[in-house]
Structure formats: structure tokens, C-alpha cells
Design a protein around this motif. Sequence first.
Motif, PDB file in Angstrom:
ATOM      1  N   THR A 137     -84.143 -43.363  76.903  1.00  0.00           N
ATOM      2  CA  THR A 137     -83.831 -42.647  78.128  1.00  0.00           C
ATOM      3  C   THR A 137     -83.581 -43.575  79.307  1.00  0.00           C
ATOM      4  N   GLN A 138     -84.241 -44.735  79.268  1.00  0.00           N
ATOM      5  CA  GLN A 138     -84.112 -45.672  80.382  1.00  0.00           C
ATOM      6  C   GLN A 138     -82.753 -46.355  80.393  1.00  0.00           C
ATOM      7  N   ARG A 139     -82.047 -46.291  79.275  1.00  0.00           N
ATOM      8  CA  ARG A 139     -80.751 -46.957  79.178  1.00  0.00           C
ATOM      9  C   ARG A 139     -79.600 -45.956  79.129  1.00  0.00           C
ATOM     10  N   ASP A 140     -79.857 -44.831  78.503  1.00  0.00           N
ATOM     11  CA  ASP A 140     -78.785 -43.882  78.223  1.00  0.00           C
ATOM     12  C   ASP A 140     -78.838 -42.701  79.201  1.00  0.00           C
ATOM     13  N   GLU A 141     -77.915 -42.753  80.104  1.00  0.00           N
ATOM     14  CA  GLU A 141     -77.828 -41.734  81.159  1.00  0.00           C
ATOM     15  C   GLU A 141     -77.791 -40.311  80.589  1.00  0.00           C
ATOM     16  N   SER A 168     -93.180 -38.345  85.390  1.00  0.00           N
ATOM     17  CA  SER A 168     -92.608 -38.922  86.606  1.00  0.00           C
ATOM     18  C   SER A 168     -91.493 -39.913  86.277  1.00  0.00           C
ATOM     19  N   ALA A 169     -91.557 -40.551  85.100  1.00  0.00           N
ATOM     20  CA  ALA A 169     -90.494 -41.490  84.732  1.00  0.00           C
ATOM     21  C   ALA A 169     -89.208 -40.761  84.374  1.00  0.00           C
ATOM     22  N   ILE A 170     -89.344 -39.650  83.676  1.00  0.00           N
ATOM     23  CA  ILE A 170     -88.149 -38.956  83.214  1.00  0.00           C
ATOM     24  C   ILE A 170     -87.665 -37.902  84.206  1.00  0.00           C
ATOM     25  N   MET A 171     -88.591 -37.174  84.784  1.00  0.00           N
ATOM     26  CA  MET A 171     -88.176 -36.089  85.672  1.00  0.00           C
ATOM     27  C   MET A 171     -88.256 -36.503  87.142  1.00  0.00           C
TER      28      MET A 171
END
Lengths: 205, 205, 205, 205
Positions: free
Chosen positions: A119-123, B178-181
Amino acid sequence: MPKISDEKRAARRAQILNAAWTCFQKEGLHATTMDDIIRASGLSAGAVYSYFPSKSGLILAAVTTSLSGLSALVAPLFSASPTLSQGELLRRITETVARFSARDGYDLRRIALLGWGETQRDETLRATMNGFYRAFRAQLAQTAGEWRRRAPNNLDTISDDDVAKTLLSLILGFVVQSAIMGDVEPASLSRGLDDLVRLRAPDSV
Amino acid sequence: MPKISDEKRAARRAQILNAAWTCFQKEGLHATTMDDIIRASGLSAGAVYSYFPSKSGLILAAVTTSLSGLSALVAPLFSASPTLSQGELLRRITETVARFSARDGYDLRRIALLGWGETQRDETLRATMNGFYRAFRAQLAQTAGEWRRRAPNNLDTISDDDVAKTLLSLILGFVVQSAIMGDVEPASLSRGLDDLVRLRAPDSV
Amino acid sequence: MPKISDEKRAARRAQILNAAWTCFQKEGLHATTMDDIIRASGLSAGAVYSYFPSKSGLILAAVTTSLSGLSALVAPLFSASPTLSQGELLRRITETVARFSARDGYDLRRIALLGWGETQRDETLRATMNGFYRAFRAQLAQTAGEWRRRAPNNLDTISDDDVAKTLLSLILGFVVQSAIMGDVEPASLSRGLDDLVRLRAPDSV
Amino acid sequence: MPKISDEKRAARRAQILNAAWTCFQKEGLHATTMDDIIRASGLSAGAVYSYFPSKSGLILAAVTTSLSGLSALVAPLFSASPTLSQGELLRRITETVARFSARDGYDLRRIALLGWGETQRDETLRATMNGFYRAFRAQLAQTAGEWRRRAPNNLDTISDDDVAKTLLSLILGFVVQSAIMGDVEPASLSRGLDDLVRLRAPDSV
DNA sequence: GATGAATGAGTCTTCATTCAT
DNA sequence: AATGAATGAAGACTCATTCAT
């Protein structure tokens, strides 16, 4: 070969997705090579690429599929009548996650951890996950509203959103904890929540 | 050539780790190349490899360092006197995580998600993380014990472990959410926990 | 390996370019694989890619180098004193092209044809070639100006540009014709030009 | 299934060739995939392959067709009566090339450059082109003969072949120059040739 | 101790062609 | 005759790691 039937197409897609899922789980997202997936699927490279545009497309599809599958399993819990209690809902949801993870060697929790990292790389993946969790949280908030309305006392100061965020945290934290530490069973959390309530409101009895 | 001093060595190590952290965060674990780190550190390839045995060693070190840093920041909360209340502890811990994440562009939460994913591939990393979380949970359990003992009523049926697992879930879930949303602030959880208590024990007042 | 000397770097570059040139010639631009070039150069893939960014970068460099080499060889013809006559200049230039093509198995004409084709796809290459030919044509135009000024009669209506375009056409056409048909020698064109003059101005004698 | 009529077959062939031409022009010979052509033609892969044996067969056919088309357009210029003058013939031919290139988005010059490059790899294509240019040059030589015979003075020392080679060079050079540099119009060359005559034979007036 | 050039196995992806239906 | 799904051998390029200097 003439046009293939829609069912056949869907079956092939599932076959590839299946292979991908198994590989991702065993090896991780990046350590899995397209060749691994191709071999596991029993098809040719070209065939795989005719169903999925790229490796990251395959990752997205694998994660999305997992999420949808889980979603379908969890949905009934929200429409149960009468509305489940807090502890009950939490326990049933975590149980569903755990059960979903145990079958066929698929482990939803591993997929989740892998996906979160990606998730941190793929928008696109982030957007997809964000959407999924948001919808899930909305259902939690709605249930919180029902609890609130059915409560005998005036509980107007309760924020359904905060309740939903807290419940979602518990669920996501369960996933992490059980995937990495492996010693958390679904009932632990509902029991722990109960205990916290008792610790918190000691003078209530 | 003369041996360089220990301080110099430590400084170099930190310099490399720093570069690695920055890269990992910006690009992800796998997308970051050793060359990225080498360039960001300002050292040569050979130099970097004389401080860390491999890329995964660097990942392990980066994660370990983050974890230790967080650990040091959180430790005082456990030895506070008098013991913090449930909501207070939860709020203070999540606040620490959020604050730790905000400084310098380092985001502990991103590192955490990245590390969790890697955990599925890297045995050593999994063991390290497992150990860290286990120690952390032990502290939570100990605090739970104190809460229990200080409670006026007999609360013998309370499981400190379950309480610890529940609290850890809340914290880890906060990180994911909090990281994803990105829309969860520390106070949400302690408020939500409060609300849950009130929903759960309506007749307690 | 510590920093390599500049000469060594240049030598390596030349070595790769050389290998590329040979392959391109033998196989064509697209049919030549990077592996062909890598093997021919005696270096590793990584080494080749550390000198040239991509296959098309290598193509560009190969063409540019050829062009520069030819340029250097032709330059003296323009600064000859006294200025060469039309037929002489044409003959000397085409001879230079032919001679440049004969040595070492490099064939400038083949490279030219290959490069022109590539020009239709590669923007950068087109710009480079365009620039080269433009500079070349400018020299031709300048020489045409000298011819004009030294002519005994008033030839003000002569366009140096048209003369330059015509001469360049003759030269480029020589390249095509000799590369594809192979039966045109340098002297043919200057003789043919002479003949055309005589056919054109029959009443001039 | 019933055999399709010959006209239908011819139409299909043309349809495919047309699609191929368009693609080749837009993308280049190698960058064009069979799939591009198949899609552009509106037929199926199998259908295209039933009309042309391979991609290089298609290239050959596309080039041959272009060449024949041009040939048909140029032919009348050679049989004009009275025979066109040198400048006139050159101008008319280059004009024909330019006009042929301007219509419908087809650019004969691009096809030519592309084809010449391919010529270095494809034996058959080289032979075809060679034959075409040879026939064309023969016509030029024949015309040169007529010029020679009609000249009032004795011009026995004139070589029709050299004249033909020179004229062909001018034409091919025009193609290259206008394709790559784009600033050469047909009249430039006949004017330039005129100018060269005047520069060459200054005492002729 | 330090350097950074070199290695080369491994990655994802493409695409001309075939052939079962 | 026609279809278009499937093939699978390449292809271009990357990157963790080493080691000669």
C-alpha cells in the motif's frame, strides 16, 4: 481457438488468481516472481498476461478478491437481528477472519500484512484498501448508532465514529497480532474488552 | 591504515541507518535499492557493506532501531506513578506513536507496515518483532495487574493477558488505520473505549 | 576497484561502441540484441549499462560517433586552398565516405541507412542527425558562396542554399545507391555531373 | 464454407496492406506489432496470416506496393514527348514523390527510409529494391541517351550510366533530405542543378 | 580501511505464430 | 474459411554483492 465462454474465462481468471494467492502467501509479494505464478497456474506467460496486465495488477486483484470474500462473510453479522452486542460482534468478526484464514491454506492475515506494506508504494492499492476499510467502518458506525439508540440512558455524547474507529482498531490489531505473534484467539479480545469495562467502571456493580 | 575510533564507527552506522530509513520510507523496502541507500548515505558501497552484512541486515537494523526508539519513549509511561488509567495510557501511547512518526519526515507507522510485510519472508525479522511485541505486551499485562489489584472490588476473574492483548490490538490497529486511512487521531481511541464502556455497562451508573 | 582513469574509461567506452557498431552492421539495429553487444564487447551486462543508459542510447552514440568521424575527415576538404571545384569537392567527399566505409569492416553507409530508419522512431536521433546534416549543408552553402564570388560573370541570382541542397542530395543519394545497389563509385557522380552540365548547356562551347 | 471470390480476396489483401502501411509509418517497421496491424485491419490474426505468410512478407509487400505505385505515377514522365529536359524531369519526379507522400497521410519517404534500413537484414527485400532501382535507373539512362543523341554537338564521351546514377542520387538524396530535415522542396534541386551548371561553365554565356 | 567498477543471474514483459474449435 | 486464445522463447534491463587496487 474461437471465442471462449464467459464461464471459462472466469474460471481461468480464478485459476490464475488462485495460483498467485498461494505464491504470494508462501513467498511474499515481491519475492514471488511472475514465473512462480505462471508455473503454479499451469498456463503460459502469455496467457497469464492476457488475463492480468501486470504483476501489480495481479497483486491488486488478489487483495481485492480477498477483501471482497471477507466482506461477504462478515456482512450477515451486521444485519443480524437483534443487533449483536459489542463483545459478540467483535468475537464473531475476528472469528470469521480467523476461519477465513484457516481454510485451504489461504491466510487472509498474511495477505493483509503483505498488502498493507504494498500500500505504501501502490497508489491504486492504497485507494482500494482505503475504500474497503472506510465502508467497513461505516457499517461499524451504523451499528454503534443502533447500540446508542437502544441504550436505556441518555448517551447522546457518544460518538459513533469513535466507537467505529475503536472497533476497527481492535480488529486490525487482531490481524497483526495473530499474524506475527500467533497466540491471540478471537475470544481474547472480547474477553479483554469485557475486562477493560470492568476495570474502568469499578464502582458500577 | 589506522583503525577508526568507536565513536566514528557508531556515527557512520547511524549515518547509514538514517539514509536507509529515509529511503525505505520514501520507496518501500523492496523498491529501495542498495544503491539508493549508498548514495543517500554519502559513503561507498564497500563502506556500507562493512557496517551491514546485507540488505536484509539493514532492514532488520532499521526496524530494530525504530522499535527501540519507540520503546524508550514509551517506557516512562509504564513506570509513571501513580499508574496511568486505561484511557490515559492508551491515549499517551498512541500519541507517542503519532509524534514519533511526525518528526523529521520519519514515519514509524509506514516503517511498521513495511516491516510487517517483510516479516512474512524474513525469519529473523519476524523473531525480532515477535520479541519486541511480546515484551511490550508483558508491560501492558503488568500494568493490567496493577489496575486489577488496585480495583476496589474483587476482579480475580480478569485476565491480565487478555487485557494486554486487547490494548495491544488497539495500538496496532491505530497504526494501521492511521497509516492507510489517515483520519484517526490518538484521542479517538480512548474516547471510543470510553464510549464502549458506557454502551456496555449502561446500568452501571 | 578504485576510480578508473579517464583514459581507461574512454577505452572501455570505445570498446563497447566498437562491439555495438560491428553488431549493428552485421545484424541491423533491432535484430541486434543487447546480449550480442555484451558478448562482443567482452564485458558484462552491468558494465555495458554503466557506460550507456540503454540500447537506444547506444544506437545514438554509435551513429553520432560515425558522424563525427566522417565530419573530421571531410572538414579539410572545405578549408582547402584554393577552394576545390564542384566536381572535385563532390568526388573527394564521396571518396571519403567510401573509404571510411571500407576500413575495418565498418560500413558507414550501412550505419547511415540503419540510422535513417531509426530516425523515424527516435526523436533524439532525428534531432542529432538533423543537426549534423544542417551543419554539413551550411559548409556546402559557404563553399557555394565562394564559387559564386569567384565567378567572372555576375551570378547574383544563384542561391547558395539550393546549390548546397543539391550537393547534399548527390552525396546522400550516393550513400543509398552504393549501399543498396553497390555499383556506384565516387567518380561516377562527378563525371555524371559534368555530363549533365554538358547536356544542359550544349551551346556553351 | 464457400470459397470467397477473387475480388473479395484482393480487397482483403488491400485492406490488410493498407493497415500495415499506416502502422509502419506511424510506428516504424519493428515497433509495429502484428497485433497492431491485425487490429487496424479489422480482421483476425488467422485471416491476416492467410493472406501474408509472415511479418517480413507483409513488409516486403508493403514496400513493393509503394514502389509500384510510385512507378506507375512516374512512368508517364519517361514517355513524354518531346523528352523532358534534365531540370524538368528532375523537378517532375521529385514533385511526384512529394505529392505521393502527402496524400492520405502516407509518406513514401518515411516508408523508403524504413525500407532501406530493413534492406540490411532482409535479403529478399534488398533484392526487390535493388531490382526496382535498377529498372528505374535504366529508364533514366535511356532518357540520358535521348538527350545525348539530340544534342547538337558531339557528346559521345558522355556516359548515360553516369548521368543516370547522378540523377538517381539526386532523387534519393531528395528523399532522405526531405524526410529528415524537411526543408527541401522539389524545385530546390532543379534550381540548384541549374546553378551548378552556371557555376561550372561560367564562360558559357 | 576504503573505493566503486564489475558481475551475471534473475526480473518482468512482449509478440510472431499456431491450431483447436 | 475464420477465429482468437494460447504459446514460450526471447528481450531489455536491474541490482545485491564482491574484490582488485
